[in-house]
Design a protein around this motif. Structure first.
Motif, PDB file in Angstrom:
ATOM      1  N   SER A  13      11.500  18.787 -17.806  1.00 51.98           N
ATOM      2  CA  SER A  13      12.807  18.278 -18.628  1.00 51.98           C
ATOM      3  C   SER A  13      12.582  17.058 -19.526  1.00 51.98           C
ATOM      4  O   SER A  13      12.936  17.234 -20.479  1.00 51.98           O
ATOM      5  CB  SER A  13      14.235  18.190 -17.654  1.00 51.98           C
ATOM      6  OG  SER A  13      14.306  19.662 -17.134  1.00 51.98           O
ATOM      7  N   THR A  17      12.621  16.896 -23.387  1.00 50.51           N
ATOM      8  CA  THR A  17      13.622  16.033 -24.301  1.00 50.51           C
ATOM      9  C   THR A  17      12.820  15.168 -24.984  1.00 50.51           C
ATOM     10  O   THR A  17      13.383  14.716 -26.214  1.00 50.51           O
ATOM     11  CB  THR A  17      14.417  15.072 -23.050  1.00 50.51           C
ATOM     12  OG1 THR A  17      14.960  16.163 -22.067  1.00 50.51           O
ATOM     13  CG2 THR A  17      15.490  14.485 -23.627  1.00 50.51           C
ATOM     14  N   THR A  58      19.290  25.422 -25.885  1.00 51.71           N
ATOM     15  CA  THR A  58      20.580  25.619 -25.215  1.00 51.71           C
ATOM     16  C   THR A  58      21.418  26.141 -25.951  1.00 51.71           C
ATOM     17  O   THR A  58      21.972  26.991 -25.783  1.00 51.71           O
ATOM     18  CB  THR A  58      20.756  24.234 -24.542  1.00 51.71           C
ATOM     19  OG1 THR A  58      19.924  23.601 -23.884  1.00 51.71           O
ATOM     20  CG2 THR A  58      22.138  24.393 -23.939  1.00 51.71           C
ATOM     21  N   GLU A  59      21.425  25.794 -27.218  1.00 55.85           N
ATOM     22  CA  GLU A  59      22.454  26.080 -28.407  1.00 55.85           C
ATOM     23  C   GLU A  59      21.878  25.984 -29.769  1.00 55.85           C
ATOM     24  O   GLU A  59      21.422  24.942 -30.028  1.00 55.85           O
ATOM     25  CB  GLU A  59      23.972  25.664 -28.114  1.00 55.85           C
ATOM     26  CG  GLU A  59      24.973  26.271 -29.001  1.00 55.85           C
ATOM     27  CD  GLU A  59      26.042  25.415 -28.732  1.00 55.85           C
ATOM     28  OE1 GLU A  59      27.005  25.937 -28.362  1.00 55.85           O
ATOM     29  OE2 GLU A  59      26.125  24.380 -29.517  1.00 55.85           O
ATOM     30  N   ARG A  78      24.260  31.048 -28.009  1.00 54.53           N
ATOM     31  CA  ARG A  78      24.097  30.047 -26.800  1.00 54.53           C
ATOM     32  C   ARG A  78      23.696  30.831 -25.518  1.00 54.53           C
ATOM     33  O   ARG A  78      24.414  32.080 -25.420  1.00 54.53           O
ATOM     34  CB  ARG A  78      25.589  29.349 -26.546  1.00 54.53           C
ATOM     35  CG  ARG A  78      25.707  28.353 -25.604  1.00 54.53           C
ATOM     36  CD  ARG A  78      27.049  27.828 -25.540  1.00 54.53           C
ATOM     37  NE  ARG A  78      28.097  28.510 -25.554  1.00 54.53           N
ATOM     38  CZ  ARG A  78      29.219  28.731 -26.573  1.00 54.53           C
ATOM     39  NH1 ARG A  78      28.947  28.190 -27.424  1.00 54.53           N
ATOM     40  NH2 ARG A  78      30.131  29.556 -26.437  1.00 54.53           N
ATOM     41  N   ARG A 126      20.910  22.329 -30.075  1.00 56.52           N
ATOM     42  CA  ARG A 126      21.184  21.401 -28.723  1.00 56.52           C
ATOM     43  C   ARG A 126      20.172  21.871 -27.775  1.00 56.52           C
ATOM     44  O   ARG A 126      20.250  23.168 -27.507  1.00 56.52           O
ATOM     45  CB  ARG A 126      22.683  21.600 -28.277  1.00 56.52           C
ATOM     46  CG  ARG A 126      22.784  20.789 -27.050  1.00 56.52           C
ATOM     47  CD  ARG A 126      24.379  20.549 -26.949  1.00 56.52           C
ATOM     48  NE  ARG A 126      25.167  21.798 -26.702  1.00 56.52           N
ATOM     49  CZ  ARG A 126      24.810  22.450 -25.508  1.00 56.52           C
ATOM     50  NH1 ARG A 126      24.915  21.712 -24.592  1.00 56.52           N
ATOM     51  NH2 ARG A 126      25.489  23.631 -25.383  1.00 56.52           N
ATOM     52  N   ALA A 128      19.785  20.809 -23.626  1.00 55.96           N
ATOM     53  CA  ALA A 128      20.137  19.975 -22.632  1.00 55.96           C
ATOM     54  C   ALA A 128      21.373  19.263 -23.150  1.00 55.96           C
ATOM     55  O   ALA A 128      22.230  19.790 -23.780  1.00 55.96           O
ATOM     56  CB  ALA A 128      19.325  18.768 -21.950  1.00 55.96           C
ATOM     57  N   ASN A 129      21.493  17.807 -23.096  1.00 51.77           N
ATOM     58  CA  ASN A 129      22.669  17.013 -23.497  1.00 51.77           C
ATOM     59  C   ASN A 129      22.312  16.448 -25.216  1.00 51.77           C
ATOM     60  O   ASN A 129      23.215  15.620 -25.608  1.00 51.77           O
ATOM     61  CB  ASN A 129      23.211  15.859 -22.461  1.00 51.77           C
ATOM     62  CG  ASN A 129      23.608  16.578 -21.510  1.00 51.77           C
ATOM     63  OD1 ASN A 129      24.147  17.457 -21.377  1.00 51.77           O
ATOM     64  ND2 ASN A 129      23.488  15.932 -20.325  1.00 51.77           N
ATOM     65  N   LEU A 130      21.107  16.757 -25.760  1.00 56.43           N
ATOM     66  CA  LEU A 130      20.656  16.032 -26.787  1.00 56.43           C
ATOM     67  C   LEU A 130      20.886  17.178 -27.935  1.00 56.43           C
ATOM     68  O   LEU A 130      20.501  18.410 -27.887  1.00 56.43           O
ATOM     69  CB  LEU A 130      19.264  15.712 -26.909  1.00 56.43           C
ATOM     70  CG  LEU A 130      19.095  14.463 -26.001  1.00 56.43           C
ATOM     71  CD1 LEU A 130      17.678  14.278 -25.538  1.00 56.43           C
ATOM     72  CD2 LEU A 130      20.039  13.374 -26.159  1.00 56.43           C
ATOM     73  N   SER A 131      21.348  16.883 -29.066  1.00 61.04           N
ATOM     74  CA  SER A 131      21.393  17.448 -30.427  1.00 61.04           C
ATOM     75  C   SER A 131      20.904  17.227 -31.473  1.00 61.04           C
ATOM     76  O   SER A 131      20.951  15.784 -31.697  1.00 61.04           O
ATOM     77  CB  SER A 131      22.870  18.044 -30.467  1.00 61.04           C
ATOM     78  OG  SER A 131      23.650  16.959 -30.915  1.00 61.04           O
TER      79      SER A 131
END
Length: 555
Positions: A13, A17, A58-59, A78, A126, A128-131
């Motif tokens: 991961s 990232t 992720t999206e 998504r 996107r 994980a939590n990054l976009s």
């Protein structure tokens, strides 16, 4: 083993990232991300983000940026699925997302491209939590109207021609050709943008008045690889034909000769005592002829200008009708608003007046006095166009109204009360329901009426879809709230108005326009009779009858 597996997952991961953080970000304004698609075709928008090092996403979300408004959601991918719950209705069923793992990119495909699809689109990715996001601009290529040629002027043996056309994108290319197909020299092409952002073009060229044959003007859209051509035939002068200027000069010289001969006779008869009076008479006659010639020239120029303006207005109306047809919508009727005596068809595209009231609930939405019904669609933005067949009707009312108009009791229809309507009454008389009403003069009643609503521009226009002519246009500073189509088949008119109003499910095929017959002139030879007021004749009684009813040639 579990701890080692967990550590490996966390390391993977972190690596993903870290790779995602290193992705290059492209902005359309800087990198030139620009895509041109034909009207009605398919657009493929490449996301300007390199994703070759990202195994899973992720999206992926595509948004359309609008000026001074919230962005519209065009496509959402998504958790390995397409999510359409947030997508705006205009793009549902028209988009597909493709990913090329080898090239490391994603592409949005938009089918059936419309004119209003133009503008910037944002690609948001996107992991994980990054976009990250990038922007690409879509522009729609449009083939404009048929070019038309008119004569701008004549100077020293040269005929100046102007070729005009509107509704092109991107910038069109134009040229002139002579009867032998050779390219004619032309002035620099004049380009301008209309309210819809489409190009209007005008290009001028000069040809000798001795040129005989077909001179053509071609306007081409290089992006679509298509062009439109129109031609004007320059005919040779008839053999032995006498120039109108020569005829006019001969008549003027003959008149002047007669006047001089009469003056000589008067001088010979009256001797020296009447010489001064005769001179004043001749001068006054010459001044009268000069003033008449000047006035005739001014009238000729004014008539030419009015004819040119009429051609431009007809071309503009035709262009407006063509633009309106690009926004055709299949309107249906709302049975909850229909007057109890109205009978709607099963497909809710036809309405007529019945003989008795139907057992329907009396709700606040239903008309109880005027025999009217509203369309089921409510419009709060954009452009919309629909057509209604009225060929077998003698009376009808069509147009647009606010959704919140009064539906109980007698209603006075006017723009101030939220109604923008056109009515045909008994005797095929048309009028716009302004305050007061505006009578409309048409050569014949329309058979199919087109209604065009441009909500953002505050414009509601009516067209005769059979001959593509413009009927009337309402303008409003700014609409507020939903607007709905308005239909009223009116009373039976003694059994002559029993046919229904029928909403077209597709655009009506217009009939070919019929060329108007030329109007006859007041005189067969084009002369104008000059009548002289007896009170303004200072000359002798012998000369007055000779000038009464004098014929002055028309130039």
């Amino acid at each position: 083993m579990e701890e080692a597996s967990s550590s490996g997952s966390r390391l993977s991961s972190c690596l993903i990232t870290l790779a995602f953080l290193q992705l290059p970000i492209h902005v359309s304004g800087e990198s030139g991300q620009f895509h041109l698609a034909p009207l009605g075709g398919t657009a493929r928008l490449l996301c300007p983000l390199s994703l070759w090092s990202v195994p899973t996403l992720t999206e992926v979300r595509w948004l359309r940026s609008l000026p001074r408004r919230r962005s519209q959601v065009v496509h959402v991918f998504r958790e390995d699925k397409v999510r359409e719950e947030d997508v705006v209705p205009e793009f549902k069923g028209r988009t597909t997302l493709e990913r090329d793992a080898l090239e490391g990119n994603v592409t949005l495909e938009i089918r059936h491209v419309r004119l209003e699809d133009r503008g910037p689109y944002r690609c948001q990715v996107r992991i994980a939590n990054l976009s990250r996001e990038g922007t690409v601009v879509l522009q729609v290529a449009v083939l404009g109207s048929d070019p038309y040629i008119h004569v701008k002027g004549y100077d020293a043996g040269w005929i100046q021609l102007v070729c005009r056309s509107a509704g092109w994108f991107p910038r069109p290319w134009a040229e002139w050709r002579d009867p032998h197909g050779r390219v004619l020299p032309s002035e620099p092409q004049a380009l301008s943008l209309d309210d819809a952002g489409l190009f209007e073009t005008a290009v001028s060229s000069k040809v000798r008045d001795s040129t005989v044959g077909s001179v053509s003007c071609t306007i081409r859209n290089d992006a679509l690889g298509q062009e439109k051509t129109t031609a004007m035939v320059i005919a040779a002068p008839s053999p032995g034909r006498i120039s109108p200027l020569a005829v006019a000069l001969a008549v003027v010289l003959a008149v002047l000769g007669l006047l001089l001969m009469a003056g000589i006779c008067v001088i010979w008869k009256q001797r020296q005592s009447k010489e001064k009076l005769l001179y004043e008479q001749v001068v006054e006659v010459e001044t009268l002829l000069e003033d008449h010639a000047k006035e005739k020239g001014r009238l000729h120029k004014a008539l030419k200008k009015l004819r040119s303006e009429l051609k431009l207005k007809r071309a503009a109306a035709n262009s407006g009708w063509r633009r309106a047809r690009l926004h055709f919508v299949a309107v249906t009727l709302d049975p909850d608003t229909a007057h109890p005596k109205l009978i709607l068809s099963e497909d809710r595209r036809s309405v007529k007046l019945g003989d008795r009231r139907q057992p329907v609930p009396d709700t606040p939405q239903r008309f109880d006095f005027v025999v009217s019904v509203l369309g089921a669609e409510a419009f709060e933005a954009g452009c919309h166009y629909w057509e209604v067949l009225v060929a077998d009707k003698t009376k009808w009312i069509l147009g647009v109204c606010r959704e919140a108009v009064s539906r109980k009791g007698k209603v006075t229809a006017s723009p101030a009360n939220g109604h923008w309507l056109v009515r045909q009454s008994r005797g095929a008389q048309l009028e716009a329901l302004t305050s007061p009403q505006t009578p409309l003069r048409l050569r014949e009643p329309p058979r199919c009426v087109g209604v065009f609503l441009d909500y953002d521009a505050g414009v509601i226009s009516f067209y005769d879809a059979s001959d593509r002519s413009h009927i009337f246009t309402f303008t409003h500073d700014a609409f507020s709230g939903p607007l709905r189509p308005f239909f009223e088949p009116c009373l039976h008119d003694g059994g002559k108005n029993t046919a229904p109003l029928v909403i077209c499910s597709e655009p009506h095929t217009p009939e070919e326009p019929v060329a108007p017959k030329p109007e006859g002139k007041g005189h067969a030879n084009g002369d104008v009779a000059l009548k002289v007021d007896p009170s303004l004749r200072p000359w002798s009684p012998d000369l007055g009858p000779a000038l009464q009813g004098l014929k002055v040639p028309s130039f």
